[in-house]
Write a protein that holds these residues in place. Structure first.
Motif, short mmCIF file in Angstrom:
data_model
loop_
_atom_site.label_atom_id
_atom_site.label_comp_id
_atom_site.label_asym_id
_atom_site.label_seq_id
_atom_site.Cartn_x
_atom_site.Cartn_y
_atom_site.Cartn_z
N ILE A 60 0.84 -1.20 0.00
CA ILE A 60 0.00 0.00 0.00
C ILE A 60 0.88 1.25 0.00
N ARG A 61 1.86 1.27 0.87
CA ARG A 61 2.75 2.44 1.01
C ARG A 61 3.55 2.69 -0.26
N ASP A 62 4.18 1.66 -0.78
CA ASP A 62 5.12 1.84 -1.88
C ASP A 62 4.46 1.98 -3.25
N TYR A 63 3.36 1.29 -3.50
CA TYR A 63 2.78 1.27 -4.83
C TYR A 63 1.55 2.15 -5.00
N TYR A 64 0.90 2.56 -3.92
CA TYR A 64 -0.34 3.31 -4.05
C TYR A 64 -0.31 4.67 -3.37
N GLN A 65 0.64 4.90 -2.47
CA GLN A 65 0.62 6.14 -1.70
C GLN A 65 1.95 6.88 -1.75
N ASN A 66 2.70 6.66 -2.80
CA ASN A 66 3.96 7.39 -3.02
C ASN A 66 4.90 7.33 -1.82
N GLY A 67 5.00 6.17 -1.21
CA GLY A 67 5.93 5.99 -0.09
C GLY A 67 5.44 6.53 1.24
N GLU A 68 4.19 6.91 1.34
CA GLU A 68 3.64 7.44 2.59
C GLU A 68 2.63 6.48 3.18
N LEU A 69 2.69 6.32 4.48
CA LEU A 69 1.70 5.52 5.20
C LEU A 69 1.62 6.05 6.61
N TYR A 70 0.44 6.43 7.01
CA TYR A 70 0.23 6.92 8.37
C TYR A 70 -0.06 5.74 9.30
N PHE A 71 0.17 5.98 10.58
CA PHE A 71 -0.07 4.95 11.58
C PHE A 71 -1.51 4.45 11.52
N TRP A 72 -2.46 5.36 11.41
CA TRP A 72 -3.86 4.96 11.40
C TRP A 72 -4.19 4.10 10.17
N GLN A 73 -3.53 4.37 9.06
CA GLN A 73 -3.75 3.54 7.87
C GLN A 73 -3.19 2.14 8.09
N GLY A 74 -2.04 2.09 8.74
CA GLY A 74 -1.45 0.79 9.07
C GLY A 74 -2.32 -0.01 10.00
N MET A 75 -2.92 0.66 10.98
CA MET A 75 -3.80 -0.04 11.93
C MET A 75 -5.07 -0.53 11.23
#
Length: 175
Positions: A60-75
């Protein structure tokens, strides 16, 4: 229809993790290691859920969100993976326990043997009434109770694994 990649990818990984968890449950039983007699802190789901949560969040972080992932998205992503995997494996466990008649009987036998190895100090620490109640209720155990216990343990395991991996995999934009 444009679905959120967080939902789509988490569901995909959760489905695969659930099927794999169920396969491992059955395999453990048939190789002579009852899967419900494994201590939760040694449970294979810690590693399995960790792998699937990690790779889903990383994708999700690398292919869909340009290297960004928030904690809440991870949870949220980890929670979806765990909830699906746990649901599938618990439903599979219920079906397997209904199909394999010796599954519950072997659990009751093994758990009775285990409880009878407790020392007096262990029993006093737990509480004599609690220990005796658990020992007396053991023969009435059914697959629904075992599946629900397995489900709740899996949620607890998955929650802690999700927290750890959400912290490790997250990346916030640099301002």
């Amino acid at each position: 229809m444009n679905r959120s990649p967080l939902l789509k990818i988490s569901v995909r990984y959760g489905l695969v993790a659930g099927v794999l968890t169920f396969i491992l449950l059955v395999a453990l039983y048939y190789i002579g290691r009852h899967p419900l007699m494994i201590a939760p802190y040694l449970d294979f789901r810690i590693l399995l859920y960790g792998i699937f949560i990690f790779f889903s969040l990383k994708e999700i972080r690398d292919y869909y969100q340009n290297g960004e992932l928030y904690f809440w998205q991870g949870m949220i992503g980890g929670g979806i993976v765990v909830l699906l995997a746990d649901s599938i494996s618990s439903v599979g466990l219920t079906a397997f326990g209904s199909f394999e008649k010796d599954f519950i009987a072997s659990y009751v036998k093994l758990m009775s043997q285990y409880l009878n190895t407790f020392s007096k100090e262990d029993i006093e620490r737990i509480g004599k009434e609690v220990f005796e109640r658990n020992l007396n209720q053991l023969p009435t155990t059914n697959i629904s109770v075992l599946a629900m216990t397995y489900f709740v343990q899996g949620l607890a395991i998955g929650f802690f694994v999700s927290i750890i991996l959400s912290v490790i995999v997250r990346r916030q934009p640099k301002n």
